[in-house]
Enzyme design. Structure first.
Site, PDB file in Angstrom:
ATOM      1  CE  LYS A 272       1.620  -5.094  -2.264  1.00  0.00           C
ATOM      2  NZ  LYS A 272       1.463  -4.141  -3.391  1.00  0.00           N
TER       3      LYS A 272
ATOM      4  CB  SER B  19      -0.579  -1.740  -1.401  1.00  0.00           C
ATOM      5  OG  SER B  19      -0.235  -2.268  -2.666  1.00  0.00           O
TER       6      SER B  19
ATOM      7  CB  SER C  17       1.211  -0.370  -4.971  1.00  0.00           C
ATOM      8  OG  SER C  17      -0.054   0.143  -4.648  1.00  0.00           O
TER       9      SER C  17
END
Length: 467
Positions: free
Chosen positions: A82, A157, A181
């Site tokens: 990520k 996210s 997330s």
């Protein structure tokens, strides 16, 4: 096995194929890079693709296969990271164009463990700006889209991570969860998303400024893959402010362990924000019926979460202000959150209040092993659906949508999202299981039972098959 089948093969199985010399690390990397080149322009799941580095790493590993039989557990398996996490020599944007030239000279601790396990990194996946929002559409980047239906978000996210795994653009992904997330994107994309307990995964070498609510974890196609990646990234690093002992036996072993009849609570509403929509309610009720068939004791009840909403919001928005970016460099919603940030005293008061409510929530688990909740209170939104709203309206919509997720962040409890079916738009329906503190093994065991009774691994998005 053809190339599409290999792209959707679970990470543990790919590792075994490599050990048996039935496929090479280089072959796998080339398959995934070709798919990324073909599908990512529409999907927006990667911000940065590190093709040259991945090929060089895979070539070296392929050569090593001819000289050694002692291999780390995920030797040669492709993974994504990520874009909130530092990888030495690779751009880390945090979803903000002002950071396109931000190239760390160190690896985050979780990345170090991923490399030590033998993974090959394909690139950095899309995130919302600063990881603060539950959709991945930061200004200056293409929006991440859901491979099951490109009109909809893959969540956030860790939206890019989930979209990449669901579309067969990596075997497994690293994500992070500060308010859902990992679990939200996993739910939006029909995957397993595991938020570990506080202290399970180190935040080294950086500090932790959100009162312990955020943690790194896996997004995977199977419970076993998620458990094995959690084994990989878990463990104390000198100086960690929170830590837990290593599991014995491993989390992967828990997928083959049955803990007998568990005491399971469930609910389809979150006080004080109301009921989940019909699709999310259906997912919970289907899961509850299956749990009863599996012999578990099920009861309709849940903790009172109402005292958590305000303090969690204060801690959450303080994370935006603590980013270090100038307010004019932020997108409108984060700019609005920045402006709402209170004093240090207000932040500390909110942390204290959140901890008091968290104790009350954890006390609920004195007589319950697992709580089953929706992951979100309604199905995924369309890409750009809230773009025309004011920041305040968007913020209230976010709270209403993600409400089932933040409690486990506030308490530090483990939680896992698992798929249970599809809605009329072809989008996945999922539920989350929340466990006692530090009880990932129980959740993993239960999730594996549900996976065996309701397999989902054979489902693949049409977009990812036909392009």
């Amino acid at each position: 096995m053809n190339e599409v089948d290999l792209a959707f093969t679970p990470a543990l199985e790919l590792a075994e194929l490599i050990r048996r010399r039935e496929v090479s690390p280089l072959e796998l990397v080339e398959i995934y890079l070709e798919r990324i080149g073909q599908l990512n322009p529409q999907l927006g799941s990667y911000f940065t693709v590190t093709a040259e580095l991945a090929i060089a790493d895979a070539k070296a590993k392929t050569e090593l296969l001819t000289t050694t039989s002692e291999l780390p557990p995920f030797f040669g398996v492709p993974i994504s990271i990520k874009d909130l996490n530092a990888v030495a020599g690779i751009t880390c944007t945090f979803g903000n164009p002002a950071l396109l030239n931000n190239i760390p000279n160190y690896d985050d601790g979780v990345v170090t463990r991923i490399k030590q396990a033998g993974f090959t990194i394909l690139g950095k996946t899309a995130t919302s700006e600063l990881g603060s929002l539950p959709y991945s559409e930061p200004t200056g980047f293409p929006p991440a889209r859901n491979p099951w239906n490109l009109e909809y978000t893959p969540g956030g996210s860790s939206g890019g991570a989930a979209a990449a795994v669901a579309a067969g653009l990596c075997a497994i992904a690293q994500g992070s969860d500060g308010g859902g997330s990992i679990r939200g994107p996993a739910a939006c994309c029909g995957l397993v998303g595991l938020k570990p307990s506080r202290g399970r995964v180190s935040k080294a070498p950086v500090g932790e400024r959100l009162a312990g609510i955020a943690v790194n974890g896996p997004i995977a196609r199977t419970v076993a893959d998620a458990a094995a990646l959690l084994d990989t990234i878990s463990g104390y690093v000198t100086g960690d402010p929170y830590w837990l002992p290593d599991p014995e036996p491993s989390f992967l072993a828990a997928t083959q362990t049955k803990f007998g009849a568990l005491r399971i609570a469930f609910d389809t509403s979150i006080s004080p924000l109301g009921e989940a929509d019909a699709n999310c309610q259906q997912g919970v009720r289907q899961t509850v019926e299956l749990l009863e068939q599996l012999g578990h004791q099920v009861e309709h009840k849940s903790p009172d979460f109402s005292g958590l909403v305000e303090p969690f919001q204060i801690v959450w928005q303080a994370g935006v202000a603590a980013s270090g970016l100038p307010v004019e460099a932020l997108q409108p919603l984060n700019r609005w959150l920045f402006a709402r940030t209170g004093s240090v005293a207000q932040y500390l008061q909110a942390v204290s209040q959140m901890q008091v409510v968290a104790r009350q929530i954890v006390a609920f688990f004195d007589t319950v092993d697992v709580l089953v909740l929706p992951v979100y209170l309604h199905s995924p939104i369309r890409v750009g659906e809230w773009a025309s709203l004011s920041p305040e309206e968007t913020f209230q919509n976010i709270i209403q949508w993600v409400a089932p997720c933040p409690p486990a962040n506030a308490t530090g409890q483990p939680a896992i999202a698992i798929p249970v079916g599809f809605d009329s738009k072809g989008l996945p329906i999922s539920v989350q299981l929340i466990g006692k503190p530090a009880a990932e093994a129980t959740l993993i065991s239960l999730a594996a039972q549900l996976e065996a009774a309701n397999p989902w691994i054979h489902h693949r998005p049409a977009f990812a098959i036909s392009g």
